[in-house]
Write an enzyme that holds these catalytic residues in place. Structure first.
Site, mmCIF file in Angstrom:
data_model
loop_
_atom_site.group_PDB
_atom_site.id
_atom_site.type_symbol
_atom_site.label_atom_id
_atom_site.label_comp_id
_atom_site.label_asym_id
_atom_site.label_seq_id
_atom_site.Cartn_x
_atom_site.Cartn_y
_atom_site.Cartn_z
ATOM 1 N N ASP A 57 -57.993 -77.014 30.949
ATOM 2 C CA ASP A 57 -58.807 -76.426 32.012
ATOM 3 C C ASP A 57 -59.106 -74.966 31.649
ATOM 4 O O ASP A 57 -58.212 -74.234 31.223
ATOM 5 C CB ASP A 57 -58.058 -76.503 33.354
ATOM 6 C CG ASP A 57 -58.977 -76.240 34.535
ATOM 7 O OD1 ASP A 57 -59.154 -77.159 35.349
ATOM 8 O OD2 ASP A 57 -59.511 -75.110 34.642
ATOM 9 N N ILE A 58 -60.373 -74.551 31.817
ATOM 10 C CA ILE A 58 -60.722 -73.165 31.447
ATOM 11 C C ILE A 58 -60.165 -72.145 32.438
ATOM 12 O O ILE A 58 -60.171 -70.957 32.140
ATOM 13 C CB ILE A 58 -62.258 -72.889 31.352
ATOM 14 C CG1 ILE A 58 -63.022 -73.556 32.461
ATOM 15 C CG2 ILE A 58 -62.795 -73.157 29.998
ATOM 16 C CD1 ILE A 58 -64.398 -72.943 32.644
ATOM 17 N N ASN B 10 -58.887 -84.063 43.393
ATOM 18 C CA ASN B 10 -59.525 -83.543 44.600
ATOM 19 C C ASN B 10 -60.742 -84.396 44.932
ATOM 20 O O ASN B 10 -61.527 -84.731 44.040
ATOM 21 C CB ASN B 10 -59.970 -82.090 44.386
ATOM 22 C CG ASN B 10 -58.795 -81.155 44.143
ATOM 23 O OD1 ASN B 10 -57.761 -81.284 44.779
ATOM 24 N ND2 ASN B 10 -58.953 -80.225 43.218
ATOM 25 N N VAL C 35 -66.428 -80.372 40.493
ATOM 26 C CA VAL C 35 -67.098 -81.168 39.454
ATOM 27 C C VAL C 35 -67.057 -82.621 39.906
ATOM 28 O O VAL C 35 -65.971 -83.169 40.169
ATOM 29 C CB VAL C 35 -66.409 -81.007 38.079
ATOM 30 C CG1 VAL C 35 -67.125 -81.864 37.031
ATOM 31 C CG2 VAL C 35 -66.382 -79.537 37.649
ATOM 32 N N HIS D 190 -61.774 -86.609 38.087
ATOM 33 C CA HIS D 190 -60.856 -86.028 37.109
ATOM 34 C C HIS D 190 -59.493 -85.825 37.741
ATOM 35 O O HIS D 190 -59.363 -85.722 38.960
ATOM 36 C CB HIS D 190 -61.405 -84.708 36.556
ATOM 37 C CG HIS D 190 -61.779 -83.721 37.617
ATOM 38 N ND1 HIS D 190 -62.963 -83.808 38.310
ATOM 39 C CD2 HIS D 190 -61.124 -82.648 38.115
ATOM 40 C CE1 HIS D 190 -63.017 -82.815 39.191
ATOM 41 N NE2 HIS D 190 -61.906 -82.102 39.091
ATOM 42 N N HIS E 26 -56.022 -83.478 37.430
ATOM 43 C CA HIS E 26 -55.402 -82.268 36.908
ATOM 44 C C HIS E 26 -53.947 -82.586 36.567
ATOM 45 O O HIS E 26 -53.194 -83.050 37.429
ATOM 46 C CB HIS E 26 -55.393 -81.163 37.972
ATOM 47 C CG HIS E 26 -56.747 -80.753 38.463
ATOM 48 N ND1 HIS E 26 -57.385 -79.619 38.003
ATOM 49 C CD2 HIS E 26 -57.591 -81.307 39.367
ATOM 50 C CE1 HIS E 26 -58.547 -79.483 38.619
ATOM 51 N NE2 HIS E 26 -58.696 -80.499 39.455
HETATM 52 P P1 AMP Z 1 -62.044 -79.488 40.751
HETATM 53 O O1 AMP Z 1 -62.125 -78.144 41.372
HETATM 54 O O2 AMP Z 1 -60.930 -80.356 41.224
HETATM 55 O O3 AMP Z 1 -63.394 -80.208 40.794
HETATM 56 O O4 AMP Z 1 -61.715 -79.228 39.219
HETATM 57 C C1 AMP Z 1 -62.658 -78.853 38.286
HETATM 58 C C2 AMP Z 1 -61.924 -78.130 37.210
HETATM 59 O O5 AMP Z 1 -62.727 -78.092 36.059
HETATM 60 C C3 AMP Z 1 -61.573 -76.682 37.583
HETATM 61 O O6 AMP Z 1 -60.168 -76.510 37.530
HETATM 62 C C4 AMP Z 1 -62.303 -75.871 36.504
HETATM 63 O O7 AMP Z 1 -61.568 -74.749 36.076
HETATM 64 C C5 AMP Z 1 -62.481 -76.892 35.394
HETATM 65 N N1 AMP Z 1 -63.605 -76.645 34.506
HETATM 66 C C6 AMP Z 1 -64.884 -76.360 34.852
HETATM 67 N N2 AMP Z 1 -65.647 -76.217 33.756
HETATM 68 C C7 AMP Z 1 -64.833 -76.426 32.684
HETATM 69 C C8 AMP Z 1 -65.023 -76.394 31.275
HETATM 70 N N3 AMP Z 1 -66.223 -76.138 30.728
HETATM 71 N N4 AMP Z 1 -63.959 -76.641 30.474
HETATM 72 C C9 AMP Z 1 -62.749 -76.892 31.020
HETATM 73 N N5 AMP Z 1 -62.500 -76.942 32.349
HETATM 74 C C10 AMP Z 1 -63.523 -76.699 33.168
#
Ligand code: AMP
Length: 112
Positions: free
Chosen positions: A28-29, A85, A94, A98, A100
């Site tokens: 995760d970034i 989530n 997103v 996914h 975490h």
């Molecule tokens: P959520 O908030 O549950 O939808 O999680 C989305 C996650 O994706 C967040 O923790 C972001 O930090 C992560 N994220 C968004 N863009 C990227 C990316 N390009 N590379 C890695 N993680 C990402």
């Protein structure tokens, strides 16, 4: 197209830590723990409920990958948490289902 599809297609960079035919996992970034990995199924659904009802086989594929990864990285001994989530109130940003994986330190309680 979601940002995660672009990672699957290698259109944007990510630190990929696990991949097989169905699953991709990457760092995760915006890490919320010492170890914070995102697991996705390569076939897109928008959230856990869509995945469960339309592609239930994906659930075992995702969780088998998490088991394989956490065992190979020794995270089973350290302990870990898996979170997904659904919807904006839960913090979903997103809309490609996914999971975490959080580990590598003592985690706080979750909630608001
Ligand atoms: P959520 O908030 O549950 O939808 O999680 C989305 C996650 O994706 C967040 O923790 C972001 O930090 C992560 N994220 C968004 N863009 C990227 C990316 N390009 N590379 C890695 N993680 C990402």
């Amino acid at each position: 197209m979601s940002i995660f599809q672009k990672i699957i297609d290698r259109e944007i960079p990510a630190t990929i830590v696990f991949e097989n035919e169905n699953i991709l996992a990457f760092e995760d970034i915006n890490a919320q723990a010492a170890i914070h990995i995102i697991f996705i199924h390569k076939k897109q659904t928008k959230n856990i409920n869509e995945l469960s009802s339309e592609h239930p086989e994906q659930l075992s594929q995702v969780f088998s990958a998490i088991s394989e990864y956490t065992r190979s990285e020794g995270l089973e001994k350290k302990g870990f948490r898996v979170v997904t989530n659904l919807g904006e109130n839960a913090g979903q940003t997103v809309f490609h289902t996914h999971f975490h994986l959080l580990s590598g330190e003592r985690l706080g309680r979750f909630g608001s």
